[in-house]
Design a protein around this motif. Structure first.
Motif, PDB file in Angstrom:
ATOM      1  N   PRO A 154       0.778  -1.239   0.000  1.00  0.00           N
ATOM      2  CA  PRO A 154       0.000   0.000   0.000  1.00  0.00           C
ATOM      3  C   PRO A 154       0.810   1.291   0.000  1.00  0.00           C
ATOM      4  CG  PRO A 154       0.145  -0.865   2.218  1.00  0.00           C
ATOM      5  CD  PRO A 154       0.885  -1.834   1.333  1.00  0.00           C
ATOM      6  N   GLY A 155       2.135   1.198  -0.004  1.00  0.00           N
ATOM      7  CA  GLY A 155       2.929   2.413   0.076  1.00  0.00           C
ATOM      8  C   GLY A 155       3.119   2.855   1.518  1.00  0.00           C
ATOM      9  N   CYS A 156       3.601   4.076   1.705  1.00  0.00           N
ATOM     10  CA  CYS A 156       3.905   4.532   3.069  1.00  0.00           C
ATOM     11  C   CYS A 156       3.653   6.020   3.263  1.00  0.00           C
ATOM     12  CB  CYS A 156       5.350   4.198   3.420  1.00  0.00           C
ATOM     13  SG  CYS A 156       6.578   4.944   2.322  1.00  0.00           S
ATOM     14  N   ASP A 157       2.923   6.671   2.350  1.00  0.00           N
ATOM     15  CA  ASP A 157       2.771   8.122   2.406  1.00  0.00           C
ATOM     16  C   ASP A 157       2.012   8.603   3.637  1.00  0.00           C
ATOM     17  OD1 ASP A 157       0.671   6.798   0.556  1.00  0.00           O
ATOM     18  OD2 ASP A 157      -0.313   8.651   1.196  1.00  0.00           O
ATOM     19  N   ALA A 158       1.183   7.737   4.249  1.00  0.00           N
ATOM     20  CA  ALA A 158       0.409   8.152   5.425  1.00  0.00           C
ATOM     21  C   ALA A 158       1.232   8.140   6.704  1.00  0.00           C
ATOM     22  CB  ALA A 158      -0.816   7.259   5.587  1.00  0.00           C
ATOM     23  N   LEU A 159       2.409   7.523   6.674  1.00  0.00           N
ATOM     24  CA  LEU A 159       3.191   7.370   7.903  1.00  0.00           C
ATOM     25  C   LEU A 159       3.726   8.692   8.436  1.00  0.00           C
ATOM     26  CD1 LEU A 159       5.293   4.132   7.261  1.00  0.00           C
ATOM     27  CD2 LEU A 159       3.037   4.350   8.313  1.00  0.00           C
ATOM     28  N   ALA A 160       4.110   9.572   7.535  1.00  0.00           N
ATOM     29  CA  ALA A 160       4.716  10.834   7.966  1.00  0.00           C
ATOM     30  C   ALA A 160       3.780  11.617   8.880  1.00  0.00           C
ATOM     31  CB  ALA A 160       5.104  11.673   6.747  1.00  0.00           C
ATOM     32  N   GLY A 161       2.494  11.566   8.596  1.00  0.00           N
ATOM     33  CA  GLY A 161       1.529  12.272   9.429  1.00  0.00           C
ATOM     34  C   GLY A 161       1.413  11.702  10.822  1.00  0.00           C
ATOM     35  N   MET A 162       1.913  10.479  11.020  1.00  0.00           N
ATOM     36  CA  MET A 162       1.911   9.861  12.349  1.00  0.00           C
ATOM     37  C   MET A 162       3.315   9.810  12.945  1.00  0.00           C
ATOM     38  SD  MET A 162      -0.787   6.710  11.665  1.00  0.00           S
ATOM     39  CE  MET A 162      -0.145   6.279  10.035  1.00  0.00           C
ATOM     40  N   ASP A 163       4.244  10.517  12.287  1.00  0.00           N
ATOM     41  CA  ASP A 163       5.641  10.563  12.734  1.00  0.00           C
ATOM     42  C   ASP A 163       6.257   9.166  12.798  1.00  0.00           C
ATOM     43  OD1 ASP A 163       7.990  11.809  13.501  1.00  0.00           O
ATOM     44  OD2 ASP A 163       7.516  11.728  15.646  1.00  0.00           O
ATOM     45  N   LEU A 164       6.003   8.382  11.750  1.00  0.00           N
ATOM     46  CA  LEU A 164       6.536   7.030  11.650  1.00  0.00           C
ATOM     47  C   LEU A 164       7.292   6.875  10.338  1.00  0.00           C
ATOM     48  CD1 LEU A 164       3.368   5.028  12.816  1.00  0.00           C
ATOM     49  CD2 LEU A 164       5.434   5.462  14.173  1.00  0.00           C
ATOM     50  N   VAL A 165       8.194   5.887  10.299  1.00  0.00           N
ATOM     51  CA  VAL A 165       8.936   5.583   9.082  1.00  0.00           C
ATOM     52  C   VAL A 165       8.869   4.082   8.834  1.00  0.00           C
ATOM     53  CG1 VAL A 165      10.510   7.538   9.342  1.00  0.00           C
ATOM     54  CG2 VAL A 165      11.114   5.322  10.339  1.00  0.00           C
ATOM     55  N   PRO A 166       9.033   3.637   7.576  1.00  0.00           N
ATOM     56  CA  PRO A 166       8.994   2.197   7.288  1.00  0.00           C
ATOM     57  C   PRO A 166      10.044   1.425   8.082  1.00  0.00           C
ATOM     58  CG  PRO A 166       8.807   3.472   5.268  1.00  0.00           C
ATOM     59  CD  PRO A 166       9.130   4.451   6.344  1.00  0.00           C
ATOM     60  N   ASP A 167       9.625   0.264   8.584  1.00  0.00           N
ATOM     61  CA  ASP A 167      10.466  -0.622   9.393  1.00  0.00           C
ATOM     62  C   ASP A 167      10.950   0.059  10.664  1.00  0.00           C
ATOM     63  OD1 ASP A 167      10.279  -2.634   7.415  1.00  0.00           O
ATOM     64  OD2 ASP A 167      11.944  -1.712   6.301  1.00  0.00           O
ATOM     65  N   GLY A 168      10.230   1.090  11.090  1.00  0.00           N
ATOM     66  CA  GLY A 168      10.687   1.870  12.238  1.00  0.00           C
ATOM     67  C   GLY A 168       9.788   1.796  13.447  1.00  0.00           C
ATOM     68  N   TYR A 169       8.945   0.759  13.543  1.00  0.00           N
ATOM     69  CA  TYR A 169       8.063   0.639  14.703  1.00  0.00           C
ATOM     70  C   TYR A 169       7.548  -0.790  14.791  1.00  0.00           C
ATOM     71  CZ  TYR A 169       4.536   1.088  11.028  1.00  0.00           C
ATOM     72  OH  TYR A 169       3.798   0.908   9.883  1.00  0.00           O
ATOM     73  N   HIS A 170       7.062  -1.151  15.966  1.00  0.00           N
ATOM     74  CA  HIS A 170       6.347  -2.409  16.187  1.00  0.00           C
ATOM     75  C   HIS A 170       4.856  -2.075  16.267  1.00  0.00           C
ATOM     76  CE1 HIS A 170      10.242  -4.246  17.165  1.00  0.00           C
ATOM     77  NE2 HIS A 170      10.481  -3.171  17.897  1.00  0.00           N
TER      78      HIS A 170
END
Length: 393
Positions: A183-199
Protein backbone atom coordinates in the motif's frame (compact mmCIF):
# COMPACT_ATOMS: atom_id res chain seq x y z
CA UNK A 1 -33.52 -23.12 -10.13
CA UNK A 2 -30.55 -21.63 -12.01
CA UNK A 3 -27.37 -20.48 -10.39
CA UNK A 4 -28.08 -16.88 -11.43
CA UNK A 5 -31.28 -16.88 -9.38
CA UNK A 6 -29.93 -18.52 -6.24
CA UNK A 7 -30.41 -16.02 -3.41
CA UNK A 8 -28.31 -15.95 -0.26
CA UNK A 9 -28.88 -14.09 3.02
CA UNK A 10 -26.04 -13.16 5.36
CA UNK A 11 -27.24 -12.62 8.91
CA UNK A 12 -25.74 -11.83 12.30
CA UNK A 13 -23.01 -9.26 11.56
CA UNK A 14 -22.78 -5.49 11.67
CA UNK A 15 -23.04 -5.57 7.89
CA UNK A 16 -21.16 -3.87 5.07
CA UNK A 17 -19.13 -1.95 4.20
CA UNK A 18 -16.82 -3.68 6.66
CA UNK A 19 -15.52 -1.35 9.36
CA UNK A 20 -15.23 -3.59 12.40
CA UNK A 21 -14.12 -7.21 12.39
CA UNK A 22 -13.62 -10.54 10.69
CA UNK A 23 -17.26 -11.44 10.14
CA UNK A 24 -17.94 -8.15 8.37
CA UNK A 25 -14.83 -8.48 6.23
CA UNK A 26 -15.85 -12.00 5.23
CA UNK A 27 -19.36 -10.89 4.34
CA UNK A 28 -18.03 -8.06 2.18
CA UNK A 29 -15.31 -10.05 0.42
CA UNK A 30 -17.40 -13.18 -0.12
CA UNK A 31 -20.62 -11.33 -0.87
CA UNK A 32 -19.18 -9.16 -3.63
CA UNK A 33 -17.60 -12.19 -5.29
CA UNK A 34 -20.83 -14.18 -5.17
CA UNK A 35 -22.64 -11.23 -6.78
CA UNK A 36 -20.02 -11.20 -9.54
CA UNK A 37 -20.76 -14.90 -10.10
CA UNK A 38 -24.46 -14.28 -10.59
CA UNK A 39 -25.90 -14.85 -7.10
CA UNK A 40 -28.32 -12.55 -5.34
CA UNK A 41 -26.86 -11.60 -1.96
CA UNK A 42 -28.74 -9.89 0.86
CA UNK A 43 -26.81 -8.56 3.87
CA UNK A 44 -28.49 -7.55 7.12
CA UNK A 45 -26.84 -4.47 8.64
CA UNK A 46 -27.13 -2.75 12.02
CA UNK A 47 -28.18 0.85 12.22
CA UNK A 48 -28.32 3.24 15.14
CA UNK A 49 -30.61 6.15 15.91
CA UNK A 50 -29.12 9.25 14.32
CA UNK A 51 -27.19 7.41 11.60
CA UNK A 52 -27.12 8.94 8.16
CA UNK A 53 -29.52 7.58 5.56
CA UNK A 54 -28.30 4.05 4.88
CA UNK A 55 -27.77 2.89 1.29
CA UNK A 56 -29.86 -0.01 -0.01
CA UNK A 57 -26.98 -1.65 -1.87
CA UNK A 58 -23.20 -2.01 -1.75
CA UNK A 59 -21.03 -3.66 -4.40
CA UNK A 60 -24.14 -5.34 -5.83
CA UNK A 61 -25.32 -6.72 -2.48
CA UNK A 62 -28.80 -5.80 -1.29
CA UNK A 63 -28.69 -4.25 2.19
CA UNK A 64 -31.40 -4.40 4.84
CA UNK A 65 -30.80 -2.03 7.75
CA UNK A 66 -32.37 -2.82 11.09
CA UNK A 67 -31.74 -1.51 14.62
CA UNK A 68 -30.15 -3.25 17.59
CA UNK A 69 -30.10 -2.71 21.33
CA UNK A 70 -26.89 -0.90 22.25
CA UNK A 71 -25.94 -3.23 25.05
CA UNK A 72 -23.12 -5.77 24.89
CA UNK A 73 -25.18 -8.77 25.98
CA UNK A 74 -28.12 -7.98 23.68
CA UNK A 75 -26.75 -6.16 20.65
CA UNK A 76 -26.10 -9.17 18.42
CA UNK A 77 -29.14 -11.21 19.38
CA UNK A 78 -31.58 -8.29 19.20
CA UNK A 79 -30.48 -7.40 15.69
CA UNK A 80 -30.50 -11.01 14.52
CA UNK A 81 -34.03 -11.45 15.88
CA UNK A 82 -35.27 -8.59 13.71
CA UNK A 83 -33.22 -9.82 10.75
CA UNK A 84 -34.64 -13.33 10.92
CA UNK A 85 -38.17 -11.97 11.23
CA UNK A 86 -37.60 -10.00 8.02
CA UNK A 87 -35.94 -12.97 6.33
CA UNK A 88 -38.82 -15.30 7.10
CA UNK A 89 -41.17 -12.83 5.42
CA UNK A 90 -38.82 -12.20 2.49
CA UNK A 91 -37.26 -15.60 1.93
CA UNK A 92 -33.97 -16.38 0.27
CA UNK A 93 -32.94 -19.80 -0.98
CA UNK A 94 -30.26 -20.26 1.70
CA UNK A 95 -28.88 -18.35 4.69
CA UNK A 96 -25.48 -17.98 6.29
CA UNK A 97 -25.74 -17.08 9.97
CA UNK A 98 -22.60 -15.72 11.60
CA UNK A 99 -21.91 -16.31 15.30
CA UNK A 100 -23.18 -19.31 17.25
CA UNK A 101 -24.72 -16.86 19.74
CA UNK A 102 -27.54 -16.41 17.19
CA UNK A 103 -28.55 -20.08 17.40
CA UNK A 104 -31.83 -19.26 19.18
CA UNK A 105 -33.09 -17.84 15.89
CA UNK A 106 -32.36 -20.97 13.84
CA UNK A 107 -35.70 -22.76 14.49
CA UNK A 108 -37.53 -19.87 12.81
CA UNK A 109 -35.45 -20.39 9.67
CA UNK A 110 -36.04 -24.13 9.77
CA UNK A 111 -39.81 -23.61 10.06
CA UNK A 112 -39.60 -21.35 7.02
CA UNK A 113 -37.69 -24.10 5.19
CA UNK A 114 -34.63 -21.91 4.66
CA UNK A 115 -31.51 -24.10 4.71
CA UNK A 116 -28.92 -22.54 7.01
CA UNK A 117 -25.20 -22.83 7.69
CA UNK A 118 -23.87 -21.29 10.91
CA UNK A 119 -20.38 -19.83 11.15
CA UNK A 120 -19.61 -20.78 14.74
CA UNK A 121 -16.48 -18.61 15.19
CA UNK A 122 -14.13 -19.59 18.06
CA UNK A 123 -14.79 -20.49 21.68
CA UNK A 124 -16.57 -17.30 22.66
CA UNK A 125 -17.44 -18.63 26.12
CA UNK A 126 -13.76 -18.45 27.05
CA UNK A 127 -13.74 -14.65 26.86
CA UNK A 128 -13.50 -13.10 30.30
CA UNK A 129 -15.78 -10.20 29.32
CA UNK A 130 -18.70 -12.59 29.78
CA UNK A 131 -19.93 -13.34 33.27
CA UNK A 132 -21.26 -16.70 34.42
CA UNK A 133 -24.61 -16.23 32.68
CA UNK A 134 -22.98 -15.10 29.43
CA UNK A 135 -20.59 -18.01 29.36
CA UNK A 136 -23.37 -20.48 30.08
CA UNK A 137 -25.43 -18.98 27.28
CA UNK A 138 -22.60 -19.28 24.77
CA UNK A 139 -22.02 -22.92 25.64
CA UNK A 140 -25.73 -23.59 25.22
CA UNK A 141 -25.71 -21.69 21.93
CA UNK A 142 -22.91 -23.89 20.62
CA UNK A 143 -25.00 -26.99 21.26
CA UNK A 144 -28.09 -25.42 19.67
CA UNK A 145 -26.11 -24.37 16.60
CA UNK A 146 -24.97 -27.97 16.18
CA UNK A 147 -28.51 -29.27 16.58
CA UNK A 148 -30.39 -26.77 14.41
CA UNK A 149 -27.95 -25.91 11.59
CA UNK A 150 -27.84 -27.78 8.31
CA UNK A 151 -24.08 -27.17 8.28
CA UNK A 152 -21.41 -25.62 10.49
CA UNK A 153 -18.58 -23.39 9.28
CA UNK A 154 -15.27 -23.31 11.19
CA UNK A 155 -12.52 -20.86 10.28
CA UNK A 156 -9.64 -22.85 11.82
CA UNK A 157 -8.73 -26.50 12.25
CA UNK A 158 -8.64 -26.00 16.00
CA UNK A 159 -12.29 -24.89 15.96
CA UNK A 160 -13.24 -27.84 13.75
CA UNK A 161 -11.43 -30.19 16.15
CA UNK A 162 -13.34 -28.69 19.07
CA UNK A 163 -16.74 -29.37 17.47
CA UNK A 164 -15.67 -32.88 16.56
CA UNK A 165 -14.45 -33.64 20.07
CA UNK A 166 -17.32 -31.97 21.89
CA UNK A 167 -20.26 -32.96 19.70
CA UNK A 168 -19.10 -35.39 17.05
CA UNK A 169 -20.24 -32.74 14.57
CA UNK A 170 -18.75 -32.26 11.08
CA UNK A 171 -17.81 -28.77 9.92
CA UNK A 172 -16.81 -27.02 6.71
CA UNK A 173 -13.39 -25.49 7.35
CA UNK A 174 -13.43 -22.09 5.62
CA UNK A 175 -10.87 -19.56 6.84
CA UNK A 176 -10.71 -15.87 5.93
CA UNK A 177 -8.65 -14.41 3.14
CA UNK A 178 -5.20 -12.82 3.39
CA UNK A 179 -4.88 -10.33 0.54
CA UNK A 180 -1.30 -9.57 -0.46
CA UNK A 181 -0.90 -5.80 -0.25
CA UNK A 182 1.74 -3.20 -1.08
CA UNK A 183 0.00 0.00 0.00
CA UNK A 184 2.93 2.41 0.08
CA UNK A 185 3.90 4.53 3.07
CA UNK A 186 2.77 8.12 2.41
CA UNK A 187 0.41 8.15 5.43
CA UNK A 188 3.19 7.37 7.90
CA UNK A 189 4.72 10.83 7.97
CA UNK A 190 1.53 12.27 9.43
CA UNK A 191 1.91 9.86 12.35
CA UNK A 192 5.64 10.56 12.73
CA UNK A 193 6.54 7.03 11.65
CA UNK A 194 8.94 5.58 9.08
CA UNK A 195 8.99 2.20 7.29
CA UNK A 196 10.47 -0.62 9.39
CA UNK A 197 10.69 1.87 12.24
CA UNK A 198 8.06 0.64 14.70
CA UNK A 199 6.35 -2.41 16.19
CA UNK A 200 2.56 -2.74 15.80
CA UNK A 201 -0.39 -4.09 17.79
CA UNK A 202 -3.90 -4.05 16.28
CA UNK A 203 -6.69 -5.46 18.44
CA UNK A 204 -9.83 -4.77 20.38
CA UNK A 205 -8.86 -4.19 23.99
CA UNK A 206 -9.99 -7.47 25.53
CA UNK A 207 -8.06 -9.76 27.90
CA UNK A 208 -8.04 -12.65 25.41
CA UNK A 209 -6.30 -10.44 22.87
CA UNK A 210 -3.44 -9.85 25.33
CA UNK A 211 -2.94 -6.19 24.47
CA UNK A 212 -1.91 -5.55 28.05
CA UNK A 213 0.72 -8.30 27.96
CA UNK A 214 2.05 -6.97 24.66
CA UNK A 215 2.49 -3.49 26.11
CA UNK A 216 4.02 -4.84 29.32
CA UNK A 217 6.50 -6.99 27.39
CA UNK A 218 7.48 -4.10 25.17
CA UNK A 219 7.97 -1.71 28.10
CA UNK A 220 10.16 -4.29 29.84
CA UNK A 221 12.35 -4.63 26.73
CA UNK A 222 15.23 -2.49 25.56
CA UNK A 223 13.53 -1.91 22.20
CA UNK A 224 14.32 1.46 20.66
CA UNK A 225 11.63 1.54 17.98
CA UNK A 226 8.22 2.75 19.19
CA UNK A 227 5.28 0.44 19.84
CA UNK A 228 2.17 1.62 17.97
CA UNK A 229 -1.08 0.29 19.44
CA UNK A 230 -4.26 0.49 17.35
CA UNK A 231 -7.56 -0.41 18.99
CA UNK A 232 -10.12 0.39 21.64
CA UNK A 233 -12.56 -1.31 23.98
CA UNK A 234 -16.18 -0.32 23.27
CA UNK A 235 -17.47 -2.07 26.40
CA UNK A 236 -14.52 -2.15 28.82
CA UNK A 237 -13.22 1.08 30.29
CA UNK A 238 -11.38 -0.85 33.01
CA UNK A 239 -9.25 -2.82 30.56
CA UNK A 240 -8.56 0.31 28.51
CA UNK A 241 -7.39 2.03 31.68
CA UNK A 242 -5.09 -0.91 32.48
CA UNK A 243 -3.52 -0.73 29.01
CA UNK A 244 -3.12 3.04 29.26
CA UNK A 245 -1.49 2.71 32.68
CA UNK A 246 0.97 0.11 31.36
CA UNK A 247 1.73 2.39 28.41
CA UNK A 248 3.18 5.20 30.53
CA UNK A 249 6.36 5.07 28.50
CA UNK A 250 7.31 7.61 25.82
CA UNK A 251 8.06 4.77 23.41
CA UNK A 252 4.41 3.59 23.38
CA UNK A 253 1.86 5.33 21.17
CA UNK A 254 -1.83 4.58 21.66
CA UNK A 255 -3.60 5.58 18.44
CA UNK A 256 -7.10 4.39 19.33
CA UNK A 257 -9.24 3.08 16.50
CA UNK A 258 -8.03 3.55 12.91
CA UNK A 259 -11.00 3.12 10.59
CA UNK A 260 -9.39 4.18 7.32
CA UNK A 261 -8.50 0.87 5.66
CA UNK A 262 -5.81 2.43 3.48
CA UNK A 263 -4.04 3.91 6.50
CA UNK A 264 -4.38 0.67 8.44
CA UNK A 265 -2.88 -1.28 5.54
CA UNK A 266 0.11 1.04 5.56
CA UNK A 267 0.57 0.52 9.29
CA UNK A 268 0.61 -3.25 8.81
CA UNK A 269 2.89 -3.23 5.77
CA UNK A 270 5.55 -0.91 7.16
CA UNK A 271 5.94 -2.26 10.71
CA UNK A 272 9.13 -4.11 11.59
CA UNK A 273 7.02 -6.59 13.59
CA UNK A 274 3.34 -7.16 14.19
CA UNK A 275 2.52 -8.39 17.72
CA UNK A 276 -0.58 -10.59 17.68
CA UNK A 277 -2.05 -11.54 21.04
CA UNK A 278 -5.39 -13.05 19.97
CA UNK A 279 -5.98 -16.44 21.59
CA UNK A 280 -9.59 -17.66 21.36
CA UNK A 281 -11.20 -16.57 18.09
CA UNK A 282 -9.95 -19.05 15.53
CA UNK A 283 -8.17 -17.79 12.42
CA UNK A 284 -7.97 -14.06 12.94
CA UNK A 285 -8.34 -11.56 10.06
CA UNK A 286 -5.83 -9.20 11.65
CA UNK A 287 -3.22 -11.96 11.58
CA UNK A 288 -4.00 -12.70 7.94
CA UNK A 289 -3.77 -9.02 7.11
CA UNK A 290 -0.30 -8.92 8.64
CA UNK A 291 1.02 -11.89 6.68
CA UNK A 292 -0.46 -10.51 3.46
CA UNK A 293 1.45 -7.32 4.20
CA UNK A 294 4.68 -9.31 4.60
CA UNK A 295 5.27 -8.29 8.21
CA UNK A 296 7.28 -10.41 10.66
CA UNK A 297 4.78 -11.64 13.23
CA UNK A 298 5.15 -12.36 16.94
CA UNK A 299 2.05 -14.29 18.01
CA UNK A 300 0.47 -15.62 21.19
CA UNK A 301 1.26 -19.32 21.36
CA UNK A 302 -2.00 -21.10 20.51
CA UNK A 303 -2.87 -23.59 17.80
CA UNK A 304 -4.93 -21.10 15.77
CA UNK A 305 -1.91 -18.84 15.28
CA UNK A 306 0.54 -21.69 14.65
CA UNK A 307 -1.81 -23.07 12.00
CA UNK A 308 -1.38 -19.84 10.03
CA UNK A 309 2.24 -18.90 10.73
CA UNK A 310 3.89 -22.30 11.17
CA UNK A 311 7.70 -22.08 11.36
CA UNK A 312 7.77 -18.54 9.95
CA UNK A 313 6.19 -17.08 13.09
CA UNK A 314 7.69 -16.38 16.48
CA UNK A 315 5.64 -17.12 19.60
CA UNK A 316 5.21 -15.79 23.14
CA UNK A 317 2.98 -16.71 26.05
CA UNK A 318 3.75 -13.96 28.58
CA UNK A 319 5.28 -10.46 28.65
CA UNK A 320 8.66 -11.94 29.59
CA UNK A 321 8.83 -14.16 26.50
CA UNK A 322 7.94 -11.23 24.23
CA UNK A 323 10.91 -9.19 25.46
CA UNK A 324 13.55 -11.26 23.70
CA UNK A 325 11.54 -11.49 20.47
CA UNK A 326 11.34 -7.71 20.17
CA UNK A 327 15.00 -7.26 21.00
CA UNK A 328 16.03 -9.94 18.50
CA UNK A 329 13.99 -8.29 15.75
CA UNK A 330 15.72 -4.96 16.30
CA UNK A 331 19.14 -6.61 16.57
CA UNK A 332 18.70 -8.27 13.15
CA UNK A 333 16.19 -6.34 11.11
CA UNK A 334 17.12 -8.11 7.89
CA UNK A 335 16.21 -11.48 9.38
CA UNK A 336 12.91 -10.06 10.64
CA UNK A 337 12.08 -8.71 7.19
CA UNK A 338 12.99 -12.07 5.64
CA UNK A 339 10.51 -13.81 7.94
CA UNK A 340 7.89 -11.32 6.84
CA UNK A 341 8.51 -12.09 3.19
CA UNK A 342 8.23 -15.81 3.92
CA UNK A 343 4.80 -15.14 5.42
CA UNK A 344 3.64 -13.59 2.14
CA UNK A 345 4.02 -17.08 0.66
CA UNK A 346 1.84 -18.44 3.49
CA UNK A 347 -0.79 -15.84 2.52
CA UNK A 348 -1.21 -17.72 -0.76
CA UNK A 349 -3.08 -20.40 1.19
CA UNK A 350 -5.71 -17.83 2.20
CA UNK A 351 -7.13 -16.30 -0.97
CA UNK A 352 -10.53 -14.63 -0.95
CA UNK A 353 -11.46 -16.12 -4.33
CA UNK A 354 -10.98 -19.59 -2.88
CA UNK A 355 -12.91 -18.63 0.25
CA UNK A 356 -15.81 -17.42 -1.90
CA UNK A 357 -15.75 -20.65 -3.89
CA UNK A 358 -16.08 -22.66 -0.68
CA UNK A 359 -19.09 -20.57 0.36
CA UNK A 360 -20.52 -20.97 -3.14
CA UNK A 361 -20.26 -24.77 -3.00
CA UNK A 362 -21.80 -24.77 0.46
CA UNK A 363 -24.69 -22.59 -0.72
CA UNK A 364 -25.35 -24.96 -3.62
CA UNK A 365 -25.28 -27.97 -1.29
CA UNK A 366 -27.71 -26.27 1.08
CA UNK A 367 -30.11 -25.30 -1.70
CA UNK A 368 -30.03 -28.81 -3.15
CA UNK A 369 -30.83 -30.37 0.21
CA UNK A 370 -27.59 -32.33 0.29
CA UNK A 371 -26.81 -31.38 3.90
CA UNK A 372 -28.51 -32.39 7.12
CA UNK A 373 -27.77 -31.85 10.82
CA UNK A 374 -24.84 -34.02 11.80
CA UNK A 375 -25.32 -34.19 15.57
CA UNK A 376 -27.95 -34.00 18.27
CA UNK A 377 -26.11 -31.14 19.94
CA UNK A 378 -25.31 -33.22 23.00
CA UNK A 379 -21.79 -33.00 24.29
CA UNK A 380 -19.88 -36.23 24.15
CA UNK A 381 -18.77 -36.08 27.78
CA UNK A 382 -20.90 -35.80 30.85
CA UNK A 383 -19.08 -32.66 31.88
CA UNK A 384 -17.02 -30.97 29.22
CA UNK A 385 -13.47 -30.12 30.18
CA UNK A 386 -11.88 -26.97 28.82
CA UNK A 387 -10.68 -27.58 25.31
CA UNK A 388 -6.95 -27.00 25.02
CA UNK A 389 -5.74 -24.87 22.10
CA UNK A 390 -2.26 -23.97 23.33
CA UNK A 391 0.55 -24.46 20.89
CA UNK A 392 3.42 -26.84 21.42
CA UNK A 393 6.28 -25.01 23.07
Amino acid sequence: MTQARLSIAMVGTRGVPARYGGFETAVEEVGRRLVDRGYQVRVYCRTWHGDELAPDSFDGMDLVHLPALRRRSLETLSHTTLSVRHLVRHRTDVAFVFNAANALMLPALRRAHIPVATHVDGMEWRRSKWGRVGRSYYRLAEALAVRWSDALIADAQGVADYYTEEFGAPTRNIAYGAPVIDPGCDALAGMDLVPDGYHLVVARFEPENHVLEAVEGYVASSAQLPLVVVGSAPYSTAYTAAVANAAQDPRVRLLGGVWDSAVLNQLYANALTYVHGHSVGGTNPSLLRAIGAGTATLAWDVSFNREVLRDDGRYFDAPASLVSLLEQAEADTEQAKARGQALVIRAGDYEWDDVATRYEILAQDLAAGRLHPGSSGRRRRGRSREFVVAGTR
